[in-house]
Design a protein around this motif. Structure first.
Motif, short mmCIF file in Angstrom:
data_model
loop_
_atom_site.label_atom_id
_atom_site.label_comp_id
_atom_site.label_asym_id
_atom_site.label_seq_id
_atom_site.Cartn_x
_atom_site.Cartn_y
_atom_site.Cartn_z
N GLN A 20 -2.85 6.38 7.14
CA GLN A 20 -1.86 7.43 7.36
C GLN A 20 -2.54 8.78 7.59
O GLN A 20 -3.63 9.02 7.08
N ASN A 40 13.83 9.87 1.59
CA ASN A 40 12.52 9.71 2.23
C ASN A 40 12.27 10.92 3.15
O ASN A 40 12.37 10.84 4.36
N HIS A 99 -0.26 1.35 6.93
CA HIS A 99 -1.00 1.15 5.68
C HIS A 99 -1.47 2.51 5.18
O HIS A 99 -1.92 3.36 5.96
N ARG A 100 -1.37 2.70 3.87
CA ARG A 100 -1.71 3.99 3.26
C ARG A 100 -3.09 4.50 3.71
O ARG A 100 -3.28 5.69 3.97
N TYR A 157 7.55 4.13 -0.89
CA TYR A 157 8.56 3.57 0.01
C TYR A 157 9.25 2.37 -0.65
O TYR A 157 10.47 2.26 -0.62
N SER A 177 0.84 -1.20 0.00
CA SER A 177 0.00 0.00 0.00
C SER A 177 0.88 1.26 0.00
O SER A 177 0.37 2.37 -0.07
N ASN A 178 2.20 1.07 0.10
CA ASN A 178 3.18 2.18 0.14
C ASN A 178 4.18 2.06 -1.00
O ASN A 178 5.37 1.84 -0.78
N ILE A 237 5.89 1.21 9.53
CA ILE A 237 5.14 1.60 8.34
C ILE A 237 3.65 1.42 8.62
O ILE A 237 3.24 0.45 9.25
#
Length: 157
Positions: free
Chosen positions: A89, A121, A85-86, A26, A22-23, A83
């Protein structure tokens, strides 16, 4: 709502893959591909070196934390990955998950945590600096990815 950690297992690897994929930005920075495979997840999260856990909000898997309690290179705890999940965020869950992790490290009597942030990043640099991490050196990760190393001194309350 309560947040807690749950160990990643062979049976839940597919959930880790969904969170990681989902990223895509990254993934591109970290390994040059926008998606990862289940084999990548197995190597990364089912190894004997690091501790790999899901971040759960009640019954929902919202992220992953992967860390070493003691890096053999410097005998220091390293947080390798946090991390979210999108879809989750921007709600403060990353900060909340980090605070739970930091408290666990304090409970273990640890005095400091180190992290490596991929040079490009930019969101991650701001995030970690806002949590009190201080830059201390540049390094290469996987022999070719430039990272900035940060550390935070932990204080008992």
């Amino acid at each position: 709502m309560s947040m807690y950690f749950e160990e990643i297992t062979q049976d839940t690897l597919y959930i880790a893959l969904e969170i990681i994929n989902s990223n895509p930005e990254y993934n591109q920075l970290e390994n040059g591909n926008v998606t990862r495979t289940i084999d990548d997840m197995e190597k990364e999260f089912l190894n004997s070196q690091s501790t790999s856990v899901f971040i759960k909000l009640d019954d929902t898997y919202i992220g992953i934390i992967d860390y070493l309690l003691e890096n053999p290179k410097d005998q220091t705890p390293w947080l390798g990955l946090l991390i979210i999940h999108r879809d989750y965020q921007g709600y403060g869950f990353g900060v909340q998950a980090y605070e739970i992790y930091e408290n666990e490290m304090l409970d273990r009597g640890l005095k400091c945590i180190r992290i490596g942030v991929i040079k490009d990043n930019h969101k991650a640099h701001s995030f970690w600096e806002s949590l009190g991490f201080k830059y201390f050196k540049k390094a290469l990760w996987k022999k070719e990815i430039e990272i900035s190393c940060y550390e935070k001194q932990l204080e008992q309350n």
